[in-house]
Design a protein around this motif. Structure first.
Motif, PDB file in Angstrom:
ATOM      1  N   MET A 210      65.986  58.966  45.085  1.00  0.00           N
ATOM      2  CA  MET A 210      66.121  59.434  46.162  1.00  0.00           C
ATOM      3  C   MET A 210      64.588  59.765  46.697  1.00  0.00           C
ATOM      4  O   MET A 210      65.229  61.057  45.973  1.00  0.00           O
ATOM      5  CB  MET A 210      66.643  59.233  47.287  1.00  0.00           C
ATOM      6  CG  MET A 210      66.208  59.843  48.787  1.00  0.00           C
ATOM      7  SD  MET A 210      67.169  59.543  50.260  1.00  0.00           S
ATOM      8  CE  MET A 210      68.218  61.026  50.024  1.00  0.00           C
ATOM      9  N   LEU A 211      63.363  60.063  46.762  1.00  0.00           N
ATOM     10  CA  LEU A 211      62.475  60.855  47.030  1.00  0.00           C
ATOM     11  C   LEU A 211      62.490  61.284  48.490  1.00  0.00           C
ATOM     12  O   LEU A 211      61.992  60.031  48.924  1.00  0.00           O
ATOM     13  CB  LEU A 211      61.088  59.996  45.919  1.00  0.00           C
ATOM     14  CG  LEU A 211      60.100  61.161  45.918  1.00  0.00           C
ATOM     15  CD1 LEU A 211      60.127  61.979  45.003  1.00  0.00           C
ATOM     16  CD2 LEU A 211      58.563  60.581  46.108  1.00  0.00           C
ATOM     17  N   VAL A 212      63.062  62.779  47.627  1.00  0.00           N
ATOM     18  CA  VAL A 212      62.861  62.964  48.764  1.00  0.00           C
ATOM     19  C   VAL A 212      61.717  64.587  49.500  1.00  0.00           C
ATOM     20  O   VAL A 212      61.285  64.879  50.174  1.00  0.00           O
ATOM     21  CB  VAL A 212      63.667  64.271  48.885  1.00  0.00           C
ATOM     22  CG1 VAL A 212      65.349  63.777  49.162  1.00  0.00           C
ATOM     23  CG2 VAL A 212      64.258  65.134  47.843  1.00  0.00           C
ATOM     24  N   GLY A 213      60.129  64.339  48.262  1.00  0.00           N
ATOM     25  CA  GLY A 213      59.314  65.342  48.740  1.00  0.00           C
ATOM     26  C   GLY A 213      58.557  64.981  47.933  1.00  0.00           C
ATOM     27  O   GLY A 213      58.630  65.095  46.294  1.00  0.00           O
ATOM     28  N   GLN A 214      57.267  65.145  47.605  1.00  0.00           N
ATOM     29  CA  GLN A 214      56.507  65.619  46.848  1.00  0.00           C
ATOM     30  C   GLN A 214      55.821  66.995  47.463  1.00  0.00           C
ATOM     31  O   GLN A 214      55.184  67.121  48.497  1.00  0.00           O
ATOM     32  CB  GLN A 214      54.973  64.438  47.263  1.00  0.00           C
ATOM     33  CG  GLN A 214      55.396  62.740  46.910  1.00  0.00           C
ATOM     34  CD  GLN A 214      54.136  62.222  46.872  1.00  0.00           C
ATOM     35  OE1 GLN A 214      52.890  62.030  46.176  1.00  0.00           O
ATOM     36  NE2 GLN A 214      54.346  60.884  47.587  1.00  0.00           N
ATOM     37  N   ALA A 215      55.570  67.690  46.134  1.00  0.00           N
ATOM     38  CA  ALA A 215      53.999  68.675  46.347  1.00  0.00           C
ATOM     39  C   ALA A 215      52.872  68.338  45.281  1.00  0.00           C
ATOM     40  O   ALA A 215      52.736  68.055  44.264  1.00  0.00           O
ATOM     41  CB  ALA A 215      55.603  69.978  45.640  1.00  0.00           C
ATOM     42  N   GLY A 216      51.722  68.880  45.691  1.00  0.00           N
ATOM     43  CA  GLY A 216      50.659  68.769  45.153  1.00  0.00           C
ATOM     44  C   GLY A 216      50.452  70.648  44.506  1.00  0.00           C
ATOM     45  O   GLY A 216      49.974  70.790  43.637  1.00  0.00           O
ATOM     46  N   ASP A 217      50.648  71.254  44.586  1.00  0.00           N
ATOM     47  CA  ASP A 217      50.946  72.923  43.639  1.00  0.00           C
ATOM     48  C   ASP A 217      52.812  73.306  43.398  1.00  0.00           C
ATOM     49  O   ASP A 217      53.801  73.625  44.588  1.00  0.00           O
ATOM     50  CB  ASP A 217      50.159  73.627  44.334  1.00  0.00           C
ATOM     51  CG  ASP A 217      50.296  73.819  45.650  1.00  0.00           C
ATOM     52  OD1 ASP A 217      51.506  74.371  45.882  1.00  0.00           O
ATOM     53  OD2 ASP A 217      50.131  73.788  46.198  1.00  0.00           O
ATOM     54  N   GLY A 218      52.457  74.109  43.147  1.00  0.00           N
ATOM     55  CA  GLY A 218      53.874  75.105  42.211  1.00  0.00           C
ATOM     56  C   GLY A 218      54.268  75.663  43.801  1.00  0.00           C
ATOM     57  O   GLY A 218      55.368  75.699  44.227  1.00  0.00           O
ATOM     58  N   GLN A 219      53.511  76.447  44.349  1.00  0.00           N
ATOM     59  CA  GLN A 219      54.033  76.646  45.663  1.00  0.00           C
ATOM     60  C   GLN A 219      54.541  76.231  46.598  1.00  0.00           C
ATOM     61  O   GLN A 219      55.740  76.060  47.078  1.00  0.00           O
ATOM     62  CB  GLN A 219      52.671  77.502  46.076  1.00  0.00           C
ATOM     63  CG  GLN A 219      52.011  78.630  46.003  1.00  0.00           C
ATOM     64  CD  GLN A 219      53.122  79.725  46.086  1.00  0.00           C
ATOM     65  OE1 GLN A 219      54.671  80.011  46.475  1.00  0.00           O
ATOM     66  NE2 GLN A 219      53.018  81.040  45.487  1.00  0.00           N
ATOM     67  N   GLU A 220      53.853  74.996  46.825  1.00  0.00           N
ATOM     68  CA  GLU A 220      54.684  73.489  47.465  1.00  0.00           C
ATOM     69  C   GLU A 220      55.251  73.164  47.289  1.00  0.00           C
ATOM     70  O   GLU A 220      56.622  73.038  47.808  1.00  0.00           O
ATOM     71  CB  GLU A 220      53.366  72.693  47.738  1.00  0.00           C
ATOM     72  CG  GLU A 220      53.772  71.405  49.440  1.00  0.00           C
ATOM     73  CD  GLU A 220      52.851  70.585  49.277  1.00  0.00           C
ATOM     74  OE1 GLU A 220      52.850  69.604  49.912  1.00  0.00           O
ATOM     75  OE2 GLU A 220      51.224  70.959  48.096  1.00  0.00           O
TER      76      GLU A 220
END
Length: 221
Positions: free
Chosen positions: A31-41
């Motif tokens: 289950m994908l619970v999130g996507q981030a576009g960079d390390g901080q996110e």
């Protein structure tokens, strides 16, 4: 293994993330619970979602995958991280492993290998991409990365012979002819060797053989 593995993806290319998301949506074990576009996110998402696994690009704007991995594992030592990389990033893959990643995939990996990597790492094992080059295997062996699981004494002499021949890319048929045993017997040995190493492919066997000087880098084709 529990029914659902929660996962966060981090990559600065939205199209790549969307493709990965679509592929993962077809598997009911993840289950994908999130996507981030960079390390901080990524740091923020992990704090919010507490996923089982993070699949992260190594090169990202701002905080890169290596720095993010170090920070995440300081706070969440049980988190399992898989690196995503390009062909030419072998030195960075090693840095990711040294930072605490439990496996790596090339970005052109097929869906079967991606799922295999997720399941392998979730179960507590190391995943080496099947396209691992001789140079990368050698870099891993010389690095500070050490899963400390198996040693040569865990294998019989016959298994050690077969390990060397597997690393030289001989087929089961060729190994059988050399050792005067059947192809089926060789395949049985190979299966047991992979099980003992908790490896999913030949890359794990090559890293092991190089680490314990069972084969030299120049012998690898």
């Amino acid at each position: 293994m529990k029914n659902i593995i929660s996962l966060v993806i981090a990559d600065d290319h939205e199209i790549f993330r969307d493709g990965l998301t679509l592929m993962l949506s077809k598997h009911d074990t993840v289950m994908l619970v999130g996507q981030a576009g960079d390390g901080q996110e990524l740091l923020r998402l992990v704090e919010e979602e507490k996923p089982d696994i993070v699949l992260t690009d190594i090169k990202m704007p701002g905080l890169d995958g290596i720095s993010a991995t170090r920070l995440l594992l300081q706070q969440y030592p049980q988190l399992k991280i898989i690196a995503l990389s390009m062909f030419e990033e072998e030195d960075l893959i090693v840095e990711m492993l040294e930072a605490g990643a439990r496996g790596y995939l090339l970005k052109n990996a097929d869906k079967k290998e991606i799922m295999e990597a997720i399941l392998t790492v979730y179960e507590g094992n190391i995943f080496y991409c099947k396209h691992t080059s001789a140079r990368l295997a050698s870099l891993i062996v010389k690095s500070k990365f050490d899963p400390k699981k198996i040693r040569p004494e865990d294998f019989t002499e016959r298994e050690m012979e077969i390990i060397r021949l597997i690393c030289r890319q001989h087929t089961a048929q060729e190994i059988g002819e050399r050792l005067f045993i059947s192809k089926r017997t060789v395949e049985g040995y190979r299966t047991r060797i992979l099980e003992k190493m908790e490896a999913k492919n030949t890359a794990g066997v090559v890293v092991f053989a190089l680490k314990y000087n069972l084969i030299r880098e120049e012998e690898l084709i």
